[in-house]
Design a protein around this motif. Structure first.
Motif, PDB file in Angstrom:
ATOM      1  N   UNK A 247       0.806  -1.186   0.183  1.00  0.00           N
ATOM      2  CA  UNK A 247       0.092   0.052   0.008  1.00  0.00           C
ATOM      3  C   UNK A 247       1.039   1.265  -0.020  1.00  0.00           C
ATOM      4  N   UNK A 248       1.843   1.243   0.836  1.00  0.00           N
ATOM      5  CA  UNK A 248       2.809   2.426   0.790  1.00  0.00           C
ATOM      6  C   UNK A 248       3.550   2.500  -0.560  1.00  0.00           C
ATOM      7  N   UNK A 249       3.796   1.543  -1.041  1.00  0.00           N
ATOM      8  CA  UNK A 249       4.625   1.664  -2.467  1.00  0.00           C
ATOM      9  C   UNK A 249       3.649   2.333  -3.678  1.00  0.00           C
ATOM     10  N   UNK A 250       2.326   1.629  -3.517  1.00  0.00           N
ATOM     11  CA  UNK A 250       1.328   2.309  -4.606  1.00  0.00           C
ATOM     12  C   UNK A 250       1.044   3.777  -4.150  1.00  0.00           C
ATOM     13  N   UNK A 251       0.957   4.116  -2.974  1.00  0.00           N
ATOM     14  CA  UNK A 251       0.897   5.527  -2.567  1.00  0.00           C
ATOM     15  C   UNK A 251       1.959   6.366  -2.988  1.00  0.00           C
ATOM     16  N   UNK A 252       3.222   5.797  -2.493  1.00  0.00           N
ATOM     17  CA  UNK A 252       4.523   6.691  -3.068  1.00  0.00           C
ATOM     18  C   UNK A 252       4.643   6.985  -4.543  1.00  0.00           C
ATOM     19  N   UNK A 253       4.239   5.891  -5.396  1.00  0.00           N
ATOM     20  CA  UNK A 253       4.214   5.785  -6.736  1.00  0.00           C
ATOM     21  C   UNK A 253       3.396   7.082  -7.206  1.00  0.00           C
ATOM     22  N   UNK A 254       2.028   7.102  -6.600  1.00  0.00           N
ATOM     23  CA  UNK A 254       1.378   8.208  -7.093  1.00  0.00           C
ATOM     24  C   UNK A 254       1.970   9.488  -6.933  1.00  0.00           C
ATOM     25  N   UNK A 255       2.487   9.512  -5.573  1.00  0.00           N
ATOM     26  CA  UNK A 255       2.974  11.019  -5.174  1.00  0.00           C
ATOM     27  C   UNK A 255       4.096  11.379  -6.009  1.00  0.00           C
ATOM     28  N   UNK A 256       4.985  10.484  -6.164  1.00  0.00           N
ATOM     29  CA  UNK A 256       6.294  10.820  -6.781  1.00  0.00           C
ATOM     30  C   UNK A 256       6.080  11.070  -8.405  1.00  0.00           C
ATOM     31  N   UNK A 257       4.936  10.588  -8.892  1.00  0.00           N
ATOM     32  CA  UNK A 257       4.544  11.040 -10.241  1.00  0.00           C
ATOM     33  C   UNK A 257       3.643  12.082 -10.372  1.00  0.00           C
ATOM     34  N   UNK A 258       3.291  12.856  -9.570  1.00  0.00           N
ATOM     35  CA  UNK A 258       2.312  13.970  -9.458  1.00  0.00           C
ATOM     36  C   UNK A 258       3.407  15.177  -9.228  1.00  0.00           C
ATOM     37  N   UNK A 259       3.372  15.984 -10.432  1.00  0.00           N
ATOM     38  CA  UNK A 259       4.203  17.275 -10.604  1.00  0.00           C
ATOM     39  C   UNK A 259       3.621  18.323  -9.423  1.00  0.00           C
ATOM     40  N   UNK A 260       2.242  18.461  -9.112  1.00  0.00           N
ATOM     41  CA  UNK A 260       2.041  19.316  -8.421  1.00  0.00           C
ATOM     42  C   UNK A 260       2.461  19.092  -7.175  1.00  0.00           C
ATOM     43  N   UNK A 261       2.323  17.765  -6.558  1.00  0.00           N
ATOM     44  CA  UNK A 261       2.702  17.479  -5.270  1.00  0.00           C
ATOM     45  C   UNK A 261       4.114  17.555  -5.063  1.00  0.00           C
ATOM     46  N   UNK A 262       5.031  17.189  -6.119  1.00  0.00           N
ATOM     47  CA  UNK A 262       6.307  17.309  -5.927  1.00  0.00           C
ATOM     48  C   UNK A 262       6.722  18.570  -5.925  1.00  0.00           C
ATOM     49  N   UNK A 263       6.325  19.463  -6.765  1.00  0.00           N
ATOM     50  CA  UNK A 263       6.724  20.836  -7.092  1.00  0.00           C
ATOM     51  C   UNK A 263       6.376  21.729  -5.898  1.00  0.00           C
ATOM     52  N   UNK A 264       5.187  21.493  -5.212  1.00  0.00           N
ATOM     53  CA  UNK A 264       4.772  22.303  -4.227  1.00  0.00           C
ATOM     54  C   UNK A 264       5.766  22.015  -2.732  1.00  0.00           C
ATOM     55  N   UNK A 265       5.962  20.645  -2.944  1.00  0.00           N
ATOM     56  CA  UNK A 265       6.738  20.051  -1.726  1.00  0.00           C
ATOM     57  C   UNK A 265       7.845  20.754  -1.738  1.00  0.00           C
ATOM     58  N   UNK A 266       8.594  20.738  -2.741  1.00  0.00           N
ATOM     59  CA  UNK A 266       9.905  21.205  -3.216  1.00  0.00           C
ATOM     60  C   UNK A 266      10.204  22.737  -2.981  1.00  0.00           C
ATOM     61  N   UNK A 267       9.083  23.604  -3.326  1.00  0.00           N
ATOM     62  CA  UNK A 267       8.795  24.994  -3.115  1.00  0.00           C
ATOM     63  C   UNK A 267       9.090  25.205  -1.333  1.00  0.00           C
ATOM     64  N   UNK A 268       8.268  24.295  -0.558  1.00  0.00           N
ATOM     65  CA  UNK A 268       8.277  24.424   0.820  1.00  0.00           C
ATOM     66  C   UNK A 268       9.807  23.798   1.323  1.00  0.00           C
ATOM     67  N   UNK A 269      10.234  22.902   0.469  1.00  0.00           N
ATOM     68  CA  UNK A 269      11.518  22.361   0.733  1.00  0.00           C
ATOM     69  C   UNK A 269      12.630  23.478   0.657  1.00  0.00           C
ATOM     70  N   UNK A 270      12.592  24.166  -0.231  1.00  0.00           N
ATOM     71  CA  UNK A 270      13.797  25.244  -0.582  1.00  0.00           C
ATOM     72  C   UNK A 270      13.479  26.354   0.384  1.00  0.00           C
ATOM     73  N   UNK A 271      12.279  26.467   0.484  1.00  0.00           N
ATOM     74  CA  UNK A 271      11.924  27.592   1.566  1.00  0.00           C
ATOM     75  C   UNK A 271      12.752  27.097   2.904  1.00  0.00           C
ATOM     76  N   UNK A 272      12.618  26.071   3.466  1.00  0.00           N
ATOM     77  CA  UNK A 272      13.322  25.228   4.510  1.00  0.00           C
ATOM     78  C   UNK A 272      14.705  25.239   4.527  1.00  0.00           C
ATOM     79  N   UNK A 273      15.224  24.941   3.238  1.00  0.00           N
ATOM     80  CA  UNK A 273      16.635  24.758   2.846  1.00  0.00           C
ATOM     81  C   UNK A 273      17.210  26.327   3.340  1.00  0.00           C
ATOM     82  N   UNK A 274      16.559  27.339   2.894  1.00  0.00           N
ATOM     83  CA  UNK A 274      17.250  28.618   3.165  1.00  0.00           C
ATOM     84  C   UNK A 274      17.361  28.788   4.976  1.00  0.00           C
ATOM     85  N   UNK A 275      16.449  28.324   5.516  1.00  0.00           N
ATOM     86  CA  UNK A 275      16.765  28.393   6.889  1.00  0.00           C
ATOM     87  C   UNK A 275      17.823  27.471   7.419  1.00  0.00           C
TER      88      UNK A 275
END
Length: 392
Positions: free
Chosen positions: A194-222
């Motif tokens: 179940x985790x693998x199926x869910x992870x595949x959905x998330x990692x292939x969703x450009x919106x999820x990945x993009x918005x997550x990395x937006x927050x990620x690089x904001x945190x990276x500046x911290x």
């Protein structure tokens, strides 16, 4: 509820203290080991990356085995890591023990929120969660001041001794005061398929990945700021440990103040528009900081003013970008939240690793690295939100 607030408060502040409490001691640590700034920053990377990755492990374990066992496991690992760091004689050894600390500390970010959901609902849950989040929000600002206080009684090793004592207190409270809040009949085994199926959905969703990395690089500046600030503020600007701790706390006020009003602003202008505007502001303020430092105007007041404004923008971005990232994944929100948190912590650790070799103790490399984080966040936001608008 007071008993829960006490226990969860101690647990919630342990990991932020482990990250920020010894920042005033980093220059001292570099002198003791005869190491460069970049080498000492590895003790932060060593904490961040295991801390981020291990969050994927503790959530499913807590659902399968209850809340207390993973908490005690994490606290025990954190305690061993703290004691190892206390007696480290080499810098690589200290990095390894810090990694063990991060591996244990991850449980203290994941499980307390589950304990609140187990025991309380409605207004009581909101009240208790607010107490826990307040501790998580305030402790990073005050942690360097605590570290400075401890340094008055010893060197950098005393900070790890204090963290070991805090972990021991957490173990005692979890063992003797905190009840198990998840009944056996509610527990469910971990389903890796179940985790693998869910992870595949998330990692292939450009919106999820993009918005997550937006927050990620904001945190990276911290994280870039955390890794370098003590060298810049105390070495280049000549601040004392106490003055640095106060400056660190002031820089964080913008973020935590703005984050409290993110919901109200989002209701007024819309979540997507707010993220777009706030990321643009973050990028412009970080770019302004870089240009001022490059031109020779990078005083402690210029640095503090620009970072307060940039971090205020991030206070609107980071919580909202995660909400938008989860918007289309309600059925796997728990997994999405864990993966998102892990990606943000790992992005921060990698950013320190990539930019660390360029730091020389002055403000310019730090300002440049923060501006790069702002640029990447701005480009990602433009791509992701344009796509979101086009497909809406």
């Amino acid at each position: 509820m007071l008993r829960f607030a006490l226990v969860l408060g101690v647990l919630a502040l342990t990991s932020p203290l482990a990250i920020d409490m010894y920042l005033p001691a980093l220059p001292q640590l570099a002198r003791d080991f005869g190491a460069t700034e970049a080498a000492v920053q590895a003790t932060l990377i060593g904490y961040f990356i295991p801390f981020g990755l291990a969050q994927l492990f503790y959530g499913p374990l807590a659902d399968a085995r209850g809340r207390k066992l993973p908490l005690l496991l994490g606290l025990g690992i954190f305690l061993v890591g703290s004691l190892g760091a206390l007696f480290s004689t080499t810098l690589p050894g200290l990095v390894a023990w810090r990694a063990l600390q991060g591996l244990g500390g991850a449980s203290l970010m994941v499980i307390p929120r589950a304990v609140v959901r187990d025991r309380y609902t409605g207004p009581d849950a909101t009240k208790l969660m607010a107490m826990v989040m307040l501790v998580i929000s305030i402790s990073p600002m005050l942690a360097p001041l605590f570290g400075t206080l401890v340094l008055n009684f010893g060197n950098w090793r005393a900070i790890f001794a204090a963290l070991a004592v805090l972990a021991a207190v957490g173990i005692a409270l979890t063992t003797f005061v905190l009840p198990e809040t998840m009944e056996k009949e509610r527990r469910r085994p971990v389903s890796f398929s179940h985790m693998a199926r869910g992870a595949k959905v998330l990692f292939t969703d450009p919106t999820f990945m993009g918005l997550t990395l937006v927050g990620g690089f904001g945190m990276a500046s911290f994280f870039v700021f955390i890794a370098s600030a003590s060298f810049v503020y105390m070495g280049s600007f000549g601040l004392t440990q106490t003055q640095f701790s106060l400056a660190f706390a002031v820089n964080a006020i913008g973020f935590f103040g703005a984050s409290q009003g993110a919901g109200t602003v989002a209701q007024s202008v819309g979540m997507s528009r707010m993220v777009r505007l706030a990321v643009t502001g973050f990028f412009l303020f970080t770019l302004l900081l870089f240009l001022l430092v490059l031109a020779g105007y990078g005083s402690v007041f210029v640095m503090g003013g620009c970072l307060i404004l940039a971090n205020a923008c991030l206070g609107l971005v980071i919580p909202t970008s995660m909400v938008l990232a989860l918007d289309e994944h309600g059925d796997i929100a728990g997994l999405a939240s864990s993966i998102g948190g892990t990606m943000q912590m790992v992005a921060g650790g990698l950013m320190i690793a990539l930019t660390g070799p360029f730091f020389d103790g002055t403000a310019l490399p730090m300002a440049a690295a923060i501006a790069v984080c702002g640029l990447i966040a701005f480009l990602l936001t433009t791509l992701v939100l344009n796509r979101r608008t086009a497909t809406a």
